[in-house]
Design a protein around this motif. Structure first.
Motif, PDB file in Angstrom:
ATOM      1  N   PHE A 166       0.826  -1.206   0.000  1.00 27.74           N
ATOM      2  CA  PHE A 166       0.000   0.000   0.000  1.00 27.74           C
ATOM      3  C   PHE A 166       0.865   1.263   0.000  1.00 27.74           C
ATOM      4  CE2 PHE A 166      -2.601  -3.343   1.787  1.00 27.74           C
ATOM      5  CZ  PHE A 166      -3.839  -3.144   1.172  1.00 27.74           C
ATOM      6  N   GLU A 167       0.297   2.326  -0.567  1.00 25.07           N
ATOM      7  CA  GLU A 167       0.967   3.617  -0.564  1.00 25.07           C
ATOM      8  C   GLU A 167       1.060   4.135   0.871  1.00 25.07           C
ATOM      9  OE1 GLU A 167       2.374   5.040  -2.966  1.00 25.07           O
ATOM     10  OE2 GLU A 167       1.452   4.389  -4.853  1.00 25.07           O
ATOM     11  N   THR A 168       2.089   4.926   1.129  1.00 26.51           N
ATOM     12  CA  THR A 168       2.255   5.545   2.447  1.00 26.51           C
ATOM     13  C   THR A 168       2.395   7.050   2.291  1.00 26.51           C
ATOM     14  OG1 THR A 168       4.665   5.274   2.375  1.00 26.51           O
ATOM     15  CG2 THR A 168       3.383   3.502   3.397  1.00 26.51           C
ATOM     16  N   THR A 169       2.089   7.769   3.364  1.00 23.52           N
ATOM     17  CA  THR A 169       2.292   9.221   3.404  1.00 23.52           C
ATOM     18  C   THR A 169       3.125   9.551   4.626  1.00 23.52           C
ATOM     19  OG1 THR A 169       0.235   9.560   4.658  1.00 23.52           O
ATOM     20  CG2 THR A 169       0.109   9.689   2.243  1.00 23.52           C
ATOM     21  N   THR A 170       3.877  10.619   4.542  1.00 19.92           N
ATOM     22  CA  THR A 170       4.729  11.058   5.660  1.00 19.92           C
ATOM     23  C   THR A 170       4.419  12.514   5.984  1.00 19.92           C
ATOM     24  OG1 THR A 170       6.483   9.575   4.873  1.00 19.92           O
ATOM     25  CG2 THR A 170       7.111  11.270   6.472  1.00 19.92           C
ATOM     26  N   ASP A 171       4.142  12.786   7.263  1.00 21.04           N
ATOM     27  CA  ASP A 171       3.837  14.165   7.652  1.00 21.04           C
ATOM     28  C   ASP A 171       5.133  14.938   7.955  1.00 21.04           C
ATOM     29  OD1 ASP A 171       4.718  13.387  10.172  1.00 21.04           O
ATOM     30  OD2 ASP A 171       2.695  13.121  10.975  1.00 21.04           O
ATOM     31  N   GLY A 172       4.990  16.179   8.351  1.00 20.27           N
ATOM     32  CA  GLY A 172       6.143  17.034   8.591  1.00 20.27           C
ATOM     33  C   GLY A 172       7.046  16.543   9.704  1.00 20.27           C
ATOM     34  N   SER A 173       6.507  15.729  10.607  1.00 26.30           N
ATOM     35  CA  SER A 173       7.315  15.208  11.715  1.00 26.30           C
ATOM     36  C   SER A 173       7.969  13.871  11.381  1.00 26.30           C
ATOM     37  CB  SER A 173       6.438  15.044  12.962  1.00 26.30           C
ATOM     38  OG  SER A 173       5.862  16.288  13.337  1.00 26.30           O
TER      39      SER A 173
ATOM     40  N   ASN B  50       6.301  11.127  10.554  1.00 28.81           N
ATOM     41  CA  ASN B  50       5.443   9.987  10.873  1.00 28.81           C
ATOM     42  C   ASN B  50       4.862   9.390   9.587  1.00 28.81           C
ATOM     43  OD1 ASN B  50       5.691  10.338  13.732  1.00 28.81           O
ATOM     44  ND2 ASN B  50       4.275  12.087  13.583  1.00 28.81           N
ATOM     45  N   VAL B  51       4.937   8.072   9.468  1.00 29.94           N
ATOM     46  CA  VAL B  51       4.484   7.389   8.260  1.00 29.94           C
ATOM     47  C   VAL B  51       3.105   6.787   8.490  1.00 29.94           C
ATOM     48  CG1 VAL B  51       4.966   5.532   6.621  1.00 29.94           C
ATOM     49  CG2 VAL B  51       6.852   6.869   7.570  1.00 29.94           C
ATOM     50  N   THR B  52       2.193   7.024   7.528  1.00 28.38           N
ATOM     51  CA  THR B  52       0.845   6.473   7.597  1.00 28.38           C
ATOM     52  C   THR B  52       0.590   5.630   6.351  1.00 28.38           C
ATOM     53  OG1 THR B  52       0.039   8.407   8.813  1.00 28.38           O
ATOM     54  CG2 THR B  52      -1.607   6.988   7.759  1.00 28.38           C
ATOM     55  N   VAL B  53       0.088   4.415   6.556  1.00 26.06           N
ATOM     56  CA  VAL B  53      -0.244   3.531   5.436  1.00 26.06           C
ATOM     57  C   VAL B  53      -1.638   3.861   4.939  1.00 26.06           C
ATOM     58  CG1 VAL B  53      -0.536   1.151   4.689  1.00 26.06           C
ATOM     59  CG2 VAL B  53       1.228   1.719   6.375  1.00 26.06           C
ATOM     60  N   THR B  54      -1.768   4.102   3.639  1.00 24.90           N
ATOM     61  CA  THR B  54      -3.066   4.438   3.053  1.00 24.90           C
ATOM     62  C   THR B  54      -3.761   3.175   2.554  1.00 24.90           C
ATOM     63  OG1 THR B  54      -2.297   4.740   0.777  1.00 24.90           O
ATOM     64  CG2 THR B  54      -2.000   6.605   2.299  1.00 24.90           C
ATOM     65  N   SER B  55      -4.950   3.341   2.018  1.00 22.33           N
ATOM     66  CA  SER B  55      -5.708   2.210   1.474  1.00 22.33           C
ATOM     67  C   SER B  55      -5.465   2.024  -0.025  1.00 22.33           C
ATOM     68  CB  SER B  55      -7.211   2.413   1.722  1.00 22.33           C
ATOM     69  OG  SER B  55      -7.653   3.633   1.126  1.00 22.33           O
ATOM     70  N   THR B  56      -4.598   2.840  -0.587  1.00 25.58           N
ATOM     71  CA  THR B  56      -4.310   2.760  -2.017  1.00 25.58           C
ATOM     72  C   THR B  56      -3.237   1.702  -2.284  1.00 25.58           C
ATOM     73  OG1 THR B  56      -4.799   5.115  -2.287  1.00 25.58           O
ATOM     74  CG2 THR B  56      -3.554   4.031  -4.048  1.00 25.58           C
ATOM     75  N   VAL B  57      -3.550   0.747  -3.137  1.00 22.23           N
ATOM     76  CA  VAL B  57      -2.610  -0.331  -3.437  1.00 22.23           C
ATOM     77  C   VAL B  57      -1.555   0.173  -4.418  1.00 22.23           C
ATOM     78  CG1 VAL B  57      -2.326  -2.650  -4.376  1.00 22.23           C
ATOM     79  CG2 VAL B  57      -4.376  -2.078  -3.054  1.00 22.23           C
ATOM     80  N   ARG B  58      -0.301   0.022  -4.041  1.00 23.71           N
ATOM     81  CA  ARG B  58       0.813   0.449  -4.889  1.00 23.71           C
ATOM     82  C   ARG B  58       1.288  -0.675  -5.801  1.00 23.71           C
ATOM     83  NH1 ARG B  58       6.077  -0.154  -3.311  1.00 23.71           N
ATOM     84  NH2 ARG B  58       5.407  -0.252  -1.133  1.00 23.71           N
ATOM     85  N   THR B  59       1.408  -1.888  -5.248  1.00 25.68           N
ATOM     86  CA  THR B  59       1.929  -3.017  -6.005  1.00 25.68           C
ATOM     87  C   THR B  59       1.182  -4.285  -5.607  1.00 25.68           C
ATOM     88  OG1 THR B  59       4.133  -1.996  -6.014  1.00 25.68           O
ATOM     89  CG2 THR B  59       4.006  -4.328  -6.607  1.00 25.68           C
TER      90      THR B  59
END
Length: 567
Positions: free
Chosen positions: A209-216, A218-227
């Motif tokens: 799944f795709e991940t996002t990283t905030d300014g601090s 911190n990594v969050t796993v999204t519901s969007t499938v990457r591979t």
């Protein structure tokens, strides 16, 4: 559309041909009517030839660098428990690795992936998820699977031969591997127990799944499938050992794969029963050479640019390997070499096989100028009689086959091998009919279907395991082999019968303890064994050649020869 039609045509043709060629136990009048009409054109059937078959235990077999390996723990209701572990070297995909700053390099993640043998079924148009069916996996219960860094050296060449011969490793070397391998901390130490203590062979797709990283940071796993990847063995591995042992090791260890394999000996996959299913488990056949470890890490851009960038290194499982097999047989093999056995136990891996003598062992007379005289000539009397017919004219052999019937009541609940393989035990090679058959089946497992050895039901149709079908018999064509024995005075070699994973490979491996293939006092010993029988861990029980309390005459091994008598 045309591809679908072509496929259907192949299926129909293959089914018809398979039914004809394997249904050799029907009455000759039925077969003759299907082939040449009611008059049979003078074809006759002889099923009176003596066949003697007995069991032979194998002991340890060579299991390094097999194309297909077994891994898992499985309790076969007929043959007992098998524990299969695996050891493999790793190789750098790019042949070398340069880490620019060992002080600041860091690892984001490490994962292991080995695809299963699977068949794509369909894709959901809404979710995008695909479904698959798995092949070559038996059982569905969890096992305990632990992965360790190995310290057991898998050599290319044997130092005891002055490095002139390739090194051989055997199925009974699990204790050697574990003696050299520290097993204090496993690499697959995820809190997700489906990756270790309760591992199962799943048919589900692997998704990242795709991940996002905030300014601090911190990594969050999204519901969007990457591979998405096909079903396979997937594990998250402990980052720290790979950081210290690979990315931060001396550059000399990473300069090429030869140096790397000498330094990092490989990975050991240790299998144990799961606590909740100690008497069940599951076992898979896999091609680990398709497996890989992916390390995602951050290192500076170059030796002069300290900007940190994301990088990836792939470690392939294409180096030397070893499959260890530990069996606890329920049915020990005790052969009657002289008279044959009433039951034949064929078991793959380091199991057992059948040894077969055609035309019996009686050899008290021979022929001189067409006249029978007393005295041995190292040829069975039955074969001598076929070579010397009373009218002086040899019969024309139209067809010959060996039929082996499954002892169905003994195989209840046990997986059955799809195929058996008959070969020349004296010379460790296929019989001539194998080479003559270039037919292709609907899948590679059914290639050489005229030569046969394919498991079928009582009506001659293929066994469909998904439908709960059980096997009835295996039939092997040996028409040209019999022709050569009668017409060309070929040597009546002893035959071997084994289960096989793939009929298309006739390669051999070594037996750790060779066994005599002529007689118990002979110095001639079988040193080799079919590799694809080692790759298939399952087995079957067949009715043998000896009359027994539960061995009816119509189920004993039959050699059927269809021939034309000269006018």
């Amino acid at each position: 559309m045309s591809k679908k039609i072509n496929f259907l045509v192949r299926v129909v043709v293959f089914s018809l041909i398979t039914t004809f060629f394997i249904s050799c136990d029907r009455e000759f009048s039925d077969i003759g009517a299907n082939i040449v009409g009611d008059n049979h054109y003078g074809l006759l059937c002889d099923s009176t030839s003596t066949v003697i078959a007995y069991n032979q235990s194998l002991g340890a077999v060579q299991t390094n660098n097999l194309p297909i390996n077994s891994i898992g723990y499985y309790n076969n209701p007929v043959f007992g428990k098998t524990t299969a572990c695996f050891l493999t070297q790793l190789q750098m995909n790019d042949g070398s690795l340069v880490v620019y700053n060992k002080n600041t390099v860091s690892i984001d993640s490490v994962y292991l992936y080995v695809p299963y043998y699977s068949t794509y079924v369909s894709t959901d148009s809404d979710s995008g998820d695909s479904t698959y069916t798995l092949d070559s996996i038996q059982g569905s219960n969890p096992i305990k699977l632990s992965v360790y860094r190995s310290n057991f050296q898998l050599n290319d060449y044997d130092p005891l031969t002055g490095f002139q011969q390739k090194q051989k490793y055997y199925s009974d070397q699990q204790s050697d591997v574990e003696f050299s391998t520290p097993m204090l901390s496993r690499l697959n130490n995820s809190t997700d127990t489906s990756q270790n203590d309760s591992f199962t062979f799943k048919s589900s797709q692997i998704k990242f799944f795709e991940t996002t990283t905030d300014g601090s940071g911190n990594v969050t796993v999204t519901s969007t499938v990457r591979t998405r990847m096909a079903p396979g063995m997937y594990m998250d591995l402990d980052k720290t050992p790979f950081l210290n042992d690979i990315l931060k090791t001396s550059d000399d260890n990473l300069i090429n794969n030869s140096a790397f394999k000498n330094y990092y000996k490989g990975l050991y996959f240790k299998v144990e029963p799961n606590a909740s299913s100690a008497n069940q488990g599951s076992l898979a056949r896999m091609n680990f050479a398709q497996g890989k470890i992916t390390i995602i890490y951050h290192d500076q851009t170059s030796s002069t640019d300290v900007t940190s960038i994301k990088r990836t290194i792939t470690l392939n499982m294409t180096g030397n390997s070893l499959n260890t097999l530990n069996n606890e047989f329920i049915n020990p093999v005790t052969p009657d070499v002289t008279n044959g056995d009433s039951e034949l136990y064929l078991k793959g891996g380091n199991g057992s096989m059948a040894v077969i003598d055609l035309f019996g062992k009686q050899d008290i007379r021979h022929y001189e100028n067409g006249v029978s005289v007393n005295g041995s000539n190292n040829v069975p009397d039955e074969l001598d009689d076929l070579r010397n017919p009373s009218n002086g004219q040899l019969p024309m052999i139209n067809d010959a086959s060996l039929t082996f019937y499954v002892k169905q009541n003994a195989m209840t609940g046990a997986p059955e091998p799809n195929r058996v393989y008959l070969y020349d035990l004296n010379n460790n090679r296929p019989i001539i009919d194998y080479y003559y058959d270039n037919t292709n089946g609907i899948t590679p497992k059914y290639n050489k279907y005229v030569h046969g050895g394919i498991l079928v039901k009582s009506d001659g149709t293929l066994v469909n395991v998904a439908n709960g079908d059980r096997g009835y018999k295996y039939s092997v064509k040996l028409t040209n082999h019999i022709r050569n024995l009668i017409k060309n005075d070929s040597t009546n070699v002893r035959l071997g019968l084994v289960v096989t994973e793939s009929i298309m490979s006739a390669s051999n491996v070594y037996l750790k303890n060779p066994f005599p293939y002529i007689d118990d006092s002979s110095s001639k010993a079988a040193k080799y064994f079919p590799m694809m029988s080692v790759a298939n861990p399952f087995g079957t029980i067949l009715y043998g050649s000896k009359q027994g309390t539960d061995n009816p005459d119509n189920k004993r091994i039959k050699l059927r020869i269809y021939y034309t008598k000269p006018e």
